[in-house]
Write a protein that holds these residues in place. Structure first.
Motif, short mmCIF file in Angstrom:
data_model
loop_
_atom_site.label_atom_id
_atom_site.label_comp_id
_atom_site.label_asym_id
_atom_site.label_seq_id
_atom_site.Cartn_x
_atom_site.Cartn_y
_atom_site.Cartn_z
N VAL A 64 0.86 -1.18 0.00
CA VAL A 64 0.00 0.00 0.00
C VAL A 64 0.90 1.24 0.00
O VAL A 64 1.74 1.41 0.89
N HIS A 65 0.72 2.09 -1.04
CA HIS A 65 1.51 3.31 -1.14
C HIS A 65 0.75 4.45 -0.46
O HIS A 65 -0.47 4.58 -0.64
N ILE A 66 1.49 5.26 0.30
CA ILE A 66 0.89 6.41 0.99
C ILE A 66 1.75 7.65 0.73
O ILE A 66 2.91 7.54 0.34
N ALA A 67 1.14 8.85 0.99
CA ALA A 67 1.83 10.11 0.64
C ALA A 67 2.90 10.47 1.66
O ALA A 67 3.87 11.15 1.32
N SER A 68 2.73 10.06 2.93
CA SER A 68 3.73 10.37 3.95
C SER A 68 3.45 9.49 5.16
O SER A 68 2.41 8.83 5.25
N ILE A 69 4.38 9.53 6.11
CA ILE A 69 4.26 8.67 7.29
C ILE A 69 2.96 8.97 8.07
O ILE A 69 2.42 8.10 8.73
N GLU A 70 2.45 10.20 7.95
CA GLU A 70 1.21 10.56 8.67
C GLU A 70 0.04 9.66 8.27
O GLU A 70 -0.89 9.49 9.03
N ALA A 82 11.77 4.72 8.59
CA ALA A 82 10.87 5.59 7.82
C ALA A 82 11.42 7.01 7.80
O ALA A 82 11.44 7.67 6.75
N GLU A 83 11.90 7.48 8.97
CA GLU A 83 12.45 8.85 9.02
C GLU A 83 13.67 8.98 8.12
O GLU A 83 13.87 10.00 7.47
N ALA A 84 14.47 7.93 8.08
CA ALA A 84 15.72 8.01 7.29
C ALA A 84 15.45 7.86 5.79
O ALA A 84 16.12 8.50 4.98
N PHE A 85 14.48 7.03 5.41
CA PHE A 85 14.42 6.62 3.99
C PHE A 85 13.11 6.91 3.27
O PHE A 85 12.99 6.62 2.08
N TRP A 86 12.09 7.42 3.96
CA TRP A 86 10.86 7.79 3.25
C TRP A 86 10.86 9.27 2.94
O TRP A 86 11.22 10.04 3.82
N PRO A 87 10.42 9.71 1.77
CA PRO A 87 10.06 8.86 0.64
C PRO A 87 11.29 8.16 0.06
O PRO A 87 12.35 8.78 -0.04
N ASN A 109 9.33 7.77 -3.77
CA ASN A 109 10.00 9.05 -3.97
C ASN A 109 9.90 9.49 -5.43
O ASN A 109 10.85 9.38 -6.19
N HIS A 110 8.71 9.94 -5.80
CA HIS A 110 8.51 10.38 -7.19
C HIS A 110 7.41 11.45 -7.15
O HIS A 110 6.29 11.17 -6.71
N PRO A 111 7.71 12.68 -7.62
CA PRO A 111 6.76 13.79 -7.48
C PRO A 111 5.38 13.49 -8.07
O PRO A 111 4.37 13.96 -7.53
N VAL A 112 5.32 12.74 -9.17
CA VAL A 112 4.03 12.54 -9.83
C VAL A 112 3.12 11.66 -8.97
O VAL A 112 1.97 12.01 -8.68
N ILE A 113 3.63 10.51 -8.52
CA ILE A 113 2.76 9.64 -7.71
C ILE A 113 2.53 10.25 -6.33
O ILE A 113 1.45 10.09 -5.74
N LEU A 114 3.49 11.05 -5.82
CA LEU A 114 3.25 11.71 -4.53
C LEU A 114 2.11 12.73 -4.66
O LEU A 114 1.26 12.83 -3.76
N SER A 173 11.56 -1.85 -4.38
CA SER A 173 11.93 -1.44 -3.02
C SER A 173 12.42 -2.64 -2.20
O SER A 173 12.10 -3.79 -2.49
N THR A 174 13.19 -2.33 -1.16
CA THR A 174 13.59 -3.35 -0.19
C THR A 174 12.47 -3.50 0.84
O THR A 174 11.95 -2.51 1.35
#
Ligand code: TXA
Ligand code: MG
Length: 337
Positions: free
Chosen positions: A69-75, A92-97, A127-132, A184-185
């Protein structure tokens, strides 16, 4: 017959009208292929089990292989996960997006088809502006397996999606080739120490630099926690044969053997030792970085298939950093039914 509507969206200058069109298709239960930094995904509303079922159908995906499941941010994570353990938060803090998928305890509201009846859910902020932008407008979660027919190499361009699924889905967003080129890993943080279930665009070394040693996960343990990994993966039609890095002698012997059998041979080489050979059907330049190899490996497998080679000889890469992930894909691609 092509059914999918192609929406070209520039990664540096998002056409918001086109992006909102895609959002509406998703809201109405449609399927939208989208770019990420890793590979192209096939999107549907994560809470719409009818739309999610269509994804399994068009990909011919085995039902025991759960979706990310893809989400816009950790929130947004708490819409889908019960909690995020400390090590998960740090990652998540280190590697998202970015190219990291976290396995977390799932919330009840997620349709069981998404998680293949497991009690966990996979979450990722790409980490891609379009899907974000699409994710932010959509507001929820978008499931996104790689947008290929199951078992085939993952798509790293909109053309690959078109080849595999163009007559079966509603929209393909085309923002050009993807940057990383492998998926992704996937890290299971519901257990301590966490376990890597699938190597990918984020290296083990970088993960361990944030949360310390995570140990090696045996095939058995991975299978238990990620049943879908047992299925055939990444295989082109041609037979993939791996040989050692810098292995000029091995390479020359293999060429001789297959050519004497009358087979058409494709090659994926990267070391300097191959510089002066006369090479046919070559993909990936000599003296490439591991990033360049990763970015092009699935494309190379697909393009050699188009040339209708019988065999693809692939030079191994050293298993450092994302080299380990590239080798994981190549070993799986070399498995025959
Ligand atoms: O980079 C990526 O991860 C791409 C882009 C589109 O985001 N997506 C992708 O999805 O590669 P897919 O479906 O091809 O691979 C998802 C992986 C599979 O290995 C699956 O078994 C694992 O994630 N997975 C998903 N949910 C899981 C869960 N709850 N527990 C364990 N593994 C899970
Ligand atoms: Mg896949």
């Amino acid at each position: 017959m092509q059914k999918a509507k192609l929406l070209k969206i520039d990664i540096n200058k998002i056409d918001e009208g086109k992006a909102r069109f895609a959002v509406n298709v998703l809201r109405n239960g449609g399927l939208v292929a989208f770019p990420t930094e890793t590979v192209y995904g096939l999107g549907a509303d994560a809470l719409n089990s009818v739309a999610v079922k269509k994804i399994f159908d068009v990909k011919s995906r085995p039902p025991d292989n759960p979706l990310i499941v893809h989400i816009a941010s950790i929130e947004y994570a708490m819409l889908f996960a019960e909690n995020i353990p400390d090590k998960g938060k740090k990652l998540a803090e280190a590697f998202w997006p970015g190219p990291l998928t976290l396995i977390l305890k799932k919330k009840e509201n997620i349709p069981s088809i998404v998680t293949a009846n497991l009690d966990t859910v996979a979450l990722r902020v790409p980490n891609h502006p379009v899907i974000l932008f699409v994710l932010q407008e959509f507001g929820g979660g978008i499931v996104g397996p790689s947008a290929n027919v199951s078992g085939k190499p993952s798509p790293t361009s909109a053309e690959h999606v078109l080849e595999d699924l163009g007559d079966k889905i509603d929209v393909i967003i085309d923002s050009g080739p993807t940057d990383i080129g492998i998926e992704s890993t996937v890290v299971d943080v519901t257990i301590d120490p966490p376990m890597i279930l699938r190597l990918g665009g984020l290296s083990r070394e970088l993960i361990e630099s944030i949360i310390g040693k995570i140990g090696t996960s045996s095939d058995d343990k991975v299978l238990q926690r990620s049943p879908g990994t047992r299925h055939k993966h990444y295989a082109p039609n041609a037979q993939v044969i791996l040989f050692p890095e810098n292995g000029k002698q091995e390479f020359l012997q293999l060429i001789k053997k297959y050519e004497s059998e009358g087979k058409k041979v494709g090659m994926i080489l990267h070391s300097d030792v191959f510089r002066n050979l006369e090479i046919k059907n070559l993909f990936i330049a000599i003296n490439s970085s591991i990033e360049h190899i990763a970015r092009n490996i699935f494309r190379a497998l697909r393009e050699l298939d188009k040339k209708e080679v019988d065999v693809i000889l692939v030079e191994s890469v050293s298993e450092k950093g994302i080299g380990a992930s590239v080798m994981d894909r190549l070993r799986k691609a070399s498995i025959r039914d």
